[in-house]
Design a protein around this motif. Structure first.
Motif, PDB file in Angstrom:
ATOM      1  N   MET A 184     -11.638  -8.371   0.380  1.00 52.58           N
ATOM      2  CA  MET A 184     -11.218  -9.626   0.999  1.00 52.58           C
ATOM      3  C   MET A 184     -10.419  -9.356   2.275  1.00 52.58           C
ATOM      4  O   MET A 184     -10.641  -9.991   3.317  1.00 52.58           O
ATOM      5  CB  MET A 184     -10.381 -10.454   0.024  1.00 52.58           C
ATOM      6  N   HIS A 185      -9.486  -8.401   2.222  1.00 54.02           N
ATOM      7  CA  HIS A 185      -8.704  -8.083   3.412  1.00 54.02           C
ATOM      8  C   HIS A 185      -9.613  -7.599   4.539  1.00 54.02           C
ATOM      9  O   HIS A 185      -9.454  -7.996   5.699  1.00 54.02           O
ATOM     10  CB  HIS A 185      -7.659  -7.018   3.089  1.00 54.02           C
ATOM     11  N   THR A 186     -10.573  -6.750   4.182  1.00 54.68           N
ATOM     12  CA  THR A 186     -11.503  -6.245   5.188  1.00 54.68           C
ATOM     13  C   THR A 186     -12.285  -7.375   5.836  1.00 54.68           C
ATOM     14  O   THR A 186     -12.416  -7.442   7.071  1.00 54.68           O
ATOM     15  CB  THR A 186     -12.480  -5.242   4.544  1.00 54.68           C
ATOM     16  N   ARG A 214      -8.592   1.059  -1.313  1.00 52.20           N
ATOM     17  CA  ARG A 214      -7.778   1.109  -0.098  1.00 52.20           C
ATOM     18  C   ARG A 214      -7.474  -0.308   0.393  1.00 52.20           C
ATOM     19  O   ARG A 214      -8.115  -1.278  -0.005  1.00 52.20           O
ATOM     20  CB  ARG A 214      -8.498   1.893   0.997  1.00 52.20           C
ATOM     21  N   PHE A 215      -6.513  -0.398   1.304  1.00 47.71           N
ATOM     22  CA  PHE A 215      -6.151  -1.671   1.932  1.00 47.71           C
ATOM     23  C   PHE A 215      -7.374  -2.304   2.563  1.00 47.71           C
ATOM     24  O   PHE A 215      -7.654  -3.496   2.363  1.00 47.71           O
ATOM     25  CB  PHE A 215      -5.040  -1.415   2.944  1.00 47.71           C
ATOM     26  N   LEU A 266       2.502  -6.361   5.533  1.00 50.33           N
ATOM     27  CA  LEU A 266       2.153  -5.075   4.930  1.00 50.33           C
ATOM     28  C   LEU A 266       3.416  -4.383   4.442  1.00 50.33           C
ATOM     29  O   LEU A 266       4.330  -4.107   5.229  1.00 50.33           O
ATOM     30  CB  LEU A 266       1.428  -4.203   5.961  1.00 50.33           C
ATOM     31  N   VAL A 267       3.483  -4.121   3.137  1.00 49.89           N
ATOM     32  CA  VAL A 267       4.597  -3.388   2.540  1.00 49.89           C
ATOM     33  C   VAL A 267       4.132  -1.966   2.256  1.00 49.89           C
ATOM     34  O   VAL A 267       3.075  -1.758   1.649  1.00 49.89           O
ATOM     35  CB  VAL A 267       5.073  -4.083   1.243  1.00 49.89           C
ATOM     36  N   ILE A 268       4.921  -0.985   2.698  1.00 50.88           N
ATOM     37  CA  ILE A 268       4.579   0.422   2.513  1.00 50.88           C
ATOM     38  C   ILE A 268       5.467   1.011   1.428  1.00 50.88           C
ATOM     39  O   ILE A 268       6.694   0.970   1.512  1.00 50.88           O
ATOM     40  CB  ILE A 268       4.755   1.223   3.814  1.00 50.88           C
ATOM     41  N   ALA A 269       4.810   1.552   0.392  1.00 57.94           N
ATOM     42  CA  ALA A 269       5.517   2.205  -0.706  1.00 57.94           C
ATOM     43  C   ALA A 269       5.765   3.674  -0.361  1.00 57.94           C
ATOM     44  O   ALA A 269       4.930   4.308   0.295  1.00 57.94           O
ATOM     45  CB  ALA A 269       4.701   2.089  -1.989  1.00 57.94           C
ATOM     46  N   ALA A 319       0.839  -1.196   0.000  1.00 61.55           N
ATOM     47  CA  ALA A 319       0.000   0.000   0.000  1.00 61.55           C
ATOM     48  C   ALA A 319       0.873   1.245   0.000  1.00 61.55           C
ATOM     49  O   ALA A 319       2.036   1.219   0.421  1.00 61.55           O
ATOM     50  CB  ALA A 319      -0.928   0.004   1.217  1.00 61.55           C
ATOM     51  N   SER A 320       0.302   2.333  -0.466  1.00 60.11           N
ATOM     52  CA  SER A 320       0.984   3.621  -0.409  1.00 60.11           C
ATOM     53  C   SER A 320       1.033   4.110   1.042  1.00 60.11           C
ATOM     54  O   SER A 320       0.360   3.549   1.922  1.00 60.11           O
ATOM     55  CB  SER A 320       0.257   4.640  -1.286  1.00 60.11           C
TER      56      SER A 320
END
Length: 229
Positions: free
Chosen positions: A161-163, A190-191, A176-179, A13-14
């Motif tokens: 799906m994540h929600t 959104r995530f 969680l990878v943050i860009a 995610a950003s």
């Protein structure tokens, strides 16, 4: 009945929490080194799940890319890539999607009873369509996957799906990878969306790893009871 699969949520995610923008081109949130890390995680699970909207929007293949990792799976008596799983409320699926390619990898589609016949007609020839009842319940999905021998499930999106997995308390790990940039568009995916999450200010997840991968950072979270077990 076998224990339900361990559920790993994988997302990039950003900085402002978006997993895509509103353009027609795919938004690259990660880098080659992290893509390889994700490939390694994929190679270590039994199934990969994405929502039907992710199939329509991103057209992912969901295959292990590394020749060495595919060989290692084959040497261990597994298929080259994990089972591919999706959930569709509408049954609107296109058999030409990359998700349904690769004949040696099982594809499982969960749909409500009302659209089961429609889904079978559309993709029954290239996948196993499961009638999940009046509505697709994630606990039912996990129980059914356990019956199919799935011990580790990787959920790669999208935000719906994540929600749902997080809100249902069915996520065992979040990667969680943050860009290092912002999307800045409130209409972009959104995530996660709005929900009542058990992971709240009074029930914080445990941060168990922080790792810089080039210009992105990986954060691994576990429910606190798992981290302290």
């Amino acid at each position: 009945m076998p224990d339900r699969p361990f559920v790993l949520l994988s997302v990039a995610a950003s900085v402002d929490g978006y997993i895509d923008d509103n353009t027609d081109q795919r938004l690259l949130l990660s880098n080659d080194e992290d893509f390889d890390r994700v490939d390694e995680v994929r190679a270590g699970v039994d199934a990969i799940l994405v929502g039907a909207n992710t199939i329509r929007r991103d057209n992912p293949r969901l295959l292990v890319r590394s020749d060495e990792r595919r060989k290692h799976r084959l040497d261990g008596g597994l298929t080259e890539s994990p089972i591919k799983v999706t959930i569709s409320g509408s049954g609107d699926l296109e058999p030409a999607s990359k998700f349904f390619a690769s004949g040696d990898v099982d594809k499982v589609v969960y749909v409500p009873s009302a659209v089961a016949a429609k889904a079978i007609e559309a993709v029954g020839g290239v996948s196993t369509v499961v009638d999940a009842g009046a509505a697709v319940d994630l606990a039912f999905v996990l129980d059914d996957l356990a019956q199919r021998g799935v011990k580790r499930l990787m959920v790669e999106g999208g935000g719906t799906m994540h929600t749902q997995f997080l809100a249902a308390g069915l996520a065992d790990e979040v990667q969680l990878v943050i860009a290092p940039f912002f999307v800045g568009d409130s209409g972009a995916p959104r995530f996660v969306g709005d929900a009542r999450f058990p992971q709240s200010p009074s029930n914080r997840m445990s941060l168990v790893e922080v790792k810089q991968i080039g210009d992105v950072v990986l954060l691994r979270y576990l429910p606190r009871e798992q981290a302290n077990a």
